[in-house]
Design an enzyme around this catalytic site. Structure first.
Site, PDB file in Angstrom:
ATOM      1  N   HIS A 121       0.881  -1.178   0.000  1.00  0.00           N
ATOM      2  CA  HIS A 121       0.000   0.000   0.000  1.00  0.00           C
ATOM      3  C   HIS A 121       0.917   1.227   0.000  1.00  0.00           C
ATOM      4  CE1 HIS A 121      -2.866   2.859   1.839  1.00  0.00           C
ATOM      5  NE2 HIS A 121      -3.824   2.004   1.587  1.00  0.00           N
ATOM      6  N   ASP A 198       2.935  -4.819   7.892  1.00  0.00           N
ATOM      7  CA  ASP A 198       1.700  -4.055   7.756  1.00  0.00           C
ATOM      8  C   ASP A 198       0.544  -5.069   7.750  1.00  0.00           C
ATOM      9  OD1 ASP A 198      -0.563  -2.780   6.867  1.00  0.00           O
ATOM     10  OD2 ASP A 198       0.395  -1.797   5.158  1.00  0.00           O
ATOM     11  N   GLN A 201      -4.539  -5.415   6.379  1.00  0.00           N
ATOM     12  CA  GLN A 201      -5.462  -6.204   5.573  1.00  0.00           C
ATOM     13  C   GLN A 201      -5.575  -7.645   6.082  1.00  0.00           C
ATOM     14  OE1 GLN A 201      -8.304  -5.755   3.270  1.00  0.00           O
ATOM     15  NE2 GLN A 201      -6.838  -4.081   3.192  1.00  0.00           N
ATOM     16  N   LYS A 224     -10.768  -1.491  10.120  1.00  0.00           N
ATOM     17  CA  LYS A 224     -10.923  -2.680   9.270  1.00  0.00           C
ATOM     18  C   LYS A 224     -11.281  -3.915  10.101  1.00  0.00           C
ATOM     19  CE  LYS A 224      -8.148  -0.785   5.574  1.00  0.00           C
ATOM     20  NZ  LYS A 224      -6.883  -0.732   4.842  1.00  0.00           N
ATOM     21  N   CYS A 362      -4.621   2.352  -3.821  1.00  0.00           N
ATOM     22  CA  CYS A 362      -3.406   2.840  -3.141  1.00  0.00           C
ATOM     23  C   CYS A 362      -2.225   1.916  -3.368  1.00  0.00           C
ATOM     24  CB  CYS A 362      -3.623   3.041  -1.638  1.00  0.00           C
ATOM     25  SG  CYS A 362      -4.817   4.286  -1.240  1.00  0.00           S
TER      26      CYS A 362
HETATM   27  C1  LIG Z   1      -5.936   0.170   4.666  1.00  0.00           C
HETATM   28  C2  LIG Z   1      -4.504  -0.148   4.539  1.00  0.00           C
HETATM   29  C3  LIG Z   1      -3.514   0.760   4.924  1.00  0.00           C
HETATM   30  C4  LIG Z   1      -3.825   2.167   5.386  1.00  0.00           C
HETATM   31  O1  LIG Z   1      -4.595   2.193   6.524  1.00  0.00           O
HETATM   32  P1  LIG Z   1      -5.148   3.590   7.090  1.00  0.00           P
HETATM   33  O2  LIG Z   1      -6.206   3.177   8.052  1.00  0.00           O
HETATM   34  O3  LIG Z   1      -5.691   4.333   5.911  1.00  0.00           O
HETATM   35  O4  LIG Z   1      -3.998   4.293   7.721  1.00  0.00           O
HETATM   36  C5  LIG Z   1      -2.198   0.365   4.827  1.00  0.00           C
HETATM   37  N1  LIG Z   1      -1.857  -0.848   4.388  1.00  0.00           N
HETATM   38  C6  LIG Z   1      -2.778  -1.762   4.015  1.00  0.00           C
HETATM   39  C7  LIG Z   1      -2.331  -3.114   3.542  1.00  0.00           C
HETATM   40  C8  LIG Z   1      -4.124  -1.433   4.061  1.00  0.00           C
HETATM   41  O5  LIG Z   1      -5.036  -2.337   3.679  1.00  0.00           O
END
Ligand SMILES: *Cc1c(COP(=O)(O)O)cnc(C)c1O
Length: 404
Positions: A121, A198, A201, A224, A362
């Site tokens: 992302h 990260d 997701q 999420k 993104c």
């Molecule tokens: C949604 C997402 C982000 C960003 O999250 P925010 O809540 O907008 O800060 C970063 N990495 C991944 C893999 C995402 O799915």
């Protein structure tokens, strides 16, 4: 088996109509919907014990502090962090990554290497580019394969004593690929590199054990995982959180302040300057309680059923191509139909009450790899149904007929 009918009753928004049709919400990879228990936690906070935390002697402040710190412990347990103060509450995944990147500006040296994956992302790319600009460090990329997986041979070749940091998402938001982070963490540690995962997701589907993974940092967003927007979770190993300098200066993060010298508070307060999103933190704990009561194994199993069903149904449509075909995927289907622009499909589906995401998600480097402007992305959650997928596929067929 999940009682999906009963689960759907927990989400007030699923009762609404959009453009005269029942809402079908397939944009779960962008944000999850909010169950009544989380909405109740928010209303309860503002109705009954809204107060600033940590410094007050009065009862409301104590109650709010207790609830906020209890939420931190819930999060700690959920991720199996060793200590509650290894959980830092931020404003989101993006904020958490920037906090860590800022901290490494004083640690990283010119010519040292940072490795990110091609599936990231933008929020796990841009902060590291900014860090490289500041420090003279070099950004390298683990390329992707046609199926949307990481090229692990290239990863192996990128390992060297000069590699200091590795950043990979647990699950790709654009394609749904579940990356082999256990292997990546183990191999990176062998050359002495630090790893940030990260998990934005992954956390809606997988309950990560940060100690078993041996991740140095693991980050995600509450919105999420059935929680509110504006709250992020940063797990960091104690040794790293101690080593990194504070991100923002202000109240809450200090020990002693004078104009000659300021000393910083201990963890976790060192990284939580100012009044935090108190209500949001508490509601995040409520969201995790809700999902844990359903059970992440049950959630993952059911969503996988939806993924298999949706994939089969979609592939019946002539000219439809799915991007991201790894055998290890969460319930994300990114696709295009012929040369139809994803935006046009998304617009027609919206008229039918169906919410999907269109665009680059993104993750522009992935779109560049496939040489496409974007995709239509349908992402399923445990409150979605096969009947909704049927309606979606029928709507998509209509859209395709209209647009070709
Ligand atoms: C949604 C997402 C982000 C960003 O999250 P925010 O809540 O907008 O800060 C970063 N990495 C991944 C893999 C995402 O799915």
């Amino acid at each position: 088996m999940l009682d999906v009918k009963k689960i759907r009753e927990d989400f007030p928004i699923l009762k609404r109509e959009v453009n005269g049709n029942p809402l079908i919400y397939f944009d779960n990879a962008a944000t999850s919907q909010t169950p009544q228990v989380v909405i109740d936690a928010i209303v309860d906070y503002y109705s009954n014990y809204n107060a600033n935390i940590h410094r007050g002697v009065h009862s409301l402040s104590q109650e709010a502090t207790d609830a906020y710190e209890e939420a931190r412990i819930k999060i700690q347990k959920h991720f199996n962090a060793a200590k509650p103060y290894e959980i830092i509450l931020t404003a989101g995944t993006t904020h958490a990554i920037n906090l860590v990147a800022h901290g490494f500006a004083s640690i990283l040296k010119e010519g040292e290497e940072i490795l990110v994956s091609a599936l990231e992302h933008h929020s796990n790319i841009v902060p590291w580019q900014m860090l490289c600009e500041k420090t003279g460090a070099i950004l390298k990329v683990i390329p992707q394969t046609e199926s949307g997986e990481l090229d692990m041979d290239a990863f192996a070749k990128a390992l060297s004593p000069n590699l200091k940091l590795v950043f990979v998402n647990h699950v790709s938001n654009a394609l749904g690929t579940i990356n082999p982070i256990e292997h990546i963490i183990k191999e990176a540690h062998k050359v002495g590199a630090t790893v940030l995962i990260d998990g934005a997701q992954a956390t809606p589907h997988i309950k990560p054990d940060v100690q078993a993974l041996d991740a140095d940092f693991y980050v995600c967003s509450a919105h999420k995982i059935c929680g509110p927007t504006g709250v992020g979770i940063l797990y960091g190993k104690e040794e790293w959180l101690t080593k990194l300098p504070p991100y923002q200066g202000g109240g809450e993060m200090i020990d002693q302040v004078s104009f000659e010298k300021t000393t910083y508070a201990g963890l976790p307060h060192k990284f939580e300057a100012g009044t935090p999103n108190i209500c949001g933190g508490i509601a995040t704990g409520a969201g995790l309680d809700y999902m844990n009561a359903i059970g992440f194994d049950n959630i993952a199993r059911y969503e996988d059923e939806l993924l298999q069903y949706g994939t089969e149904k979609l592939l019946e449509i002539e000219g439809l191509k799915i991007y991201g075909t790894s055998a290890h995927k969460t319930a994300v289907i990114s696709f295009n139909v012929g040369n139809i622009h994803p935006y046009d499909i998304g617009t027609i589906l919206d008229k039918l009450g169906i919410a999907v995401r269109t665009g680059h998600h993104c993750a522009q480097p992935i779109m560049e790899y496939y040489k496409i402007p974007g995709t239509v992305r349908a992402s399923f959650s445990f409150y979605n149904t096969k009947e909704e997928i049927d309606t979606f596929v029928a709507g998509l067929k209509r859209a395709v007929t209209m647009l070709s």
